[in-house]
Design an enzyme around this catalytic site. Structure first.
Site, PDB file in Angstrom:
ATOM      1  N   GLY A   1       0.811  -1.221   0.000  1.00  0.00           N
ATOM      2  CA  GLY A   1       0.000   0.000   0.000  1.00  0.00           C
ATOM      3  C   GLY A   1       0.836   1.259   0.000  1.00  0.00           C
ATOM      4  O   GLY A   1       2.024   1.226  -0.319  1.00  0.00           O
ATOM      5  N   ALA A   2       0.197   2.395   0.356  1.00  0.00           N
ATOM      6  CA  ALA A   2       0.818   3.731   0.250  1.00  0.00           C
ATOM      7  C   ALA A   2       1.382   3.872  -1.162  1.00  0.00           C
ATOM      8  O   ALA A   2       2.570   4.173  -1.363  1.00  0.00           O
ATOM      9  CB  ALA A   2       1.889   3.941   1.320  1.00  0.00           C
TER      10      ALA A   2
ATOM     11  N   HIS B   1       4.423   2.211  -8.222  1.00  0.00           N
ATOM     12  CA  HIS B   1       3.477   1.077  -8.214  1.00  0.00           C
ATOM     13  C   HIS B   1       2.569   1.137  -9.439  1.00  0.00           C
ATOM     14  O   HIS B   1       2.251   0.115 -10.040  1.00  0.00           O
ATOM     15  CB  HIS B   1       2.581   1.129  -6.966  1.00  0.00           C
ATOM     16  CG  HIS B   1       3.300   0.908  -5.680  1.00  0.00           C
ATOM     17  ND1 HIS B   1       3.450   1.892  -4.734  1.00  0.00           N
ATOM     18  CD2 HIS B   1       3.918  -0.181  -5.180  1.00  0.00           C
ATOM     19  CE1 HIS B   1       4.115   1.411  -3.695  1.00  0.00           C
ATOM     20  NE2 HIS B   1       4.414   0.156  -3.936  1.00  0.00           N
TER      21      HIS B   1
ATOM     22  N   GLY C   1       9.284  -4.156  -8.380  1.00  0.00           N
ATOM     23  CA  GLY C   1      10.185  -3.051  -8.701  1.00  0.00           C
ATOM     24  C   GLY C   1      11.638  -3.449  -8.470  1.00  0.00           C
ATOM     25  O   GLY C   1      11.954  -4.170  -7.517  1.00  0.00           O
ATOM     26  N   GLU C   2      12.517  -2.950  -9.337  1.00  0.00           N
ATOM     27  CA  GLU C   2      13.948  -3.221  -9.170  1.00  0.00           C
ATOM     28  C   GLU C   2      14.550  -2.386  -8.046  1.00  0.00           C
ATOM     29  O   GLU C   2      15.692  -2.593  -7.680  1.00  0.00           O
ATOM     30  CB  GLU C   2      14.685  -2.932 -10.488  1.00  0.00           C
ATOM     31  CG  GLU C   2      14.454  -4.030 -11.496  1.00  0.00           C
ATOM     32  CD  GLU C   2      14.978  -3.696 -12.885  1.00  0.00           C
ATOM     33  OE1 GLU C   2      15.420  -2.546 -13.101  1.00  0.00           O
ATOM     34  OE2 GLU C   2      14.909  -4.585 -13.746  1.00  0.00           O
TER      35      GLU C   2
END
Ligand code: PAF
Length: 297
Positions: free
Chosen positions: A47-48, A53, A164-165
């Site tokens: 989240g957040a 994202h 994500g990297e």
């Protein structure tokens, strides 16, 4: 919020976002979707949500029939209770964000749905990969990550999963977990999104004070500047240069900066022609701890 029955969701997934809280319901839905021959793109999150994202959601949307995002602040990956308590939580804003990004389903489980028998950790060893860098400062963190991601994969049964990297070591651990446990999902690493001043996007950035936020771009700037010194200076000298560059700010303190083999995460001692190197960093502020990484080709 709509957590209605299977048919309702299957019939209306193109019209609106649907929210599912129960693991069994999500599993039934994804089983049905797979039976119908639909590919599932999955973006697990805590989240957040930020633009980083959303870029994962957009990629998943371009490559799959259905996009599912999970929001679950996983207690087993926090070795610091304060960090767990402070972790930003904003499900309503997240859902609105996901809706506008075209996500079809949101999985929003309670801890009891994820850990019905209590928080039992996955019994597999990642060896050195879970002990170095983040593992050295956050003992048990990667066991917790692997445990929750394994459970989410069992429930969601994704065709493709997007990470994500920015969390470079996490991505390496997840790839290893998938290989060890024979999960059929494809793991897709996605480039780090950055603010215009270079700071890697992160849910934790919103916890920075104005002064910390102003200093934080030094982290990426230092790692980028290091390119000028490769391969003329030794890896050890480059590490020192990066650390010193960042220590210029009294708001930042480097916890580690390591130059590693991107596959094994072993520290490199020398530059080798044609072998890429990953620079991985963790920086302490008086608020959140920031991590980032860079590829040196
Ligand atoms: O990267 C994250 O947000 C989390 O570590 C993940 C992969 C969602 C597991 O809780």
């Amino acid at each position: 919020m709509n957590s209605g029955g299977k048919n309702l969701i299957l019939n209306s997934w193109t019209l609106d976002i649907n929210i599912v809280h129960h693991a069994q319901k999500m599993h039934d839905l994804t089983s049905q979707l797979k039976k119908d021959g639909r590919s599932i793109g999955f973006v697990p999150t805590m989240g957040a949500l930020h633009a980083g994202h959303i870029s994962l959601i957009e990629k998943a949307k371009a490559e799959n029939d259905i996009v599912i995002c999970s929001i679950f602040v996983n207690p087993t990956q926090f070795n610091d209770l304060k960090d767990l308590e402070n972790y930003p939580r904003m499900p309503e804003a997240d859902i609105a964000f996901l809706k506008s990004a075209g996500c079809n389903l949101v999985f929003l489980p309670t801890p009891a749905e994820i850990y019905p028998n209590g928080p039992e950790l996955l019994d597999i060893s990642f060896g050195f990969m879970e002990e170095t860098m983040e593992g050295a400062f956050r003992p048990g963190h990667f066991k917790g990550v692997a445990t929750v991601v394994n459970r989410l994969f069992e429930i969601v049964q994704p065709t493709n999963s997007y990470f994500g990297e920015k969390d470079f070591q996490q991505l390496a651990i997840i790839r290893k977990m998938v290989a060890l446990l024979n999960h059929s999902t494809n793991i897709i690493g996605c480039p780090t999104l950055r603010e215009s001043d270079g700071l890697a996007m992160s849910s934790r950035n919103m916890l920075l004070t104005a002064e910390q936020r102003k200093s934080a771009p030094l982290i990426y700037k230092a790692m980028e500047t290091a390119k000028e010194f490769i391969p003329h200076q030794s890896p050890a000298a480059v590490i020192e240069l990066v650390k010193r560059y960042i220590q210029k700010s009294s708001y930042l303190s480097v916890q580690y900066f390591q130059l590693v083999n991107p596959d094994t995460l072993e520290d490199i001692k020398n530059w080798e022609e044609g072998k890429p190197v990953q620079g991985c960093i963790a920086v302490l502020t008086e608020g959140p701890r920031l991590i980032d990484n860079i590829r040196y080709e």
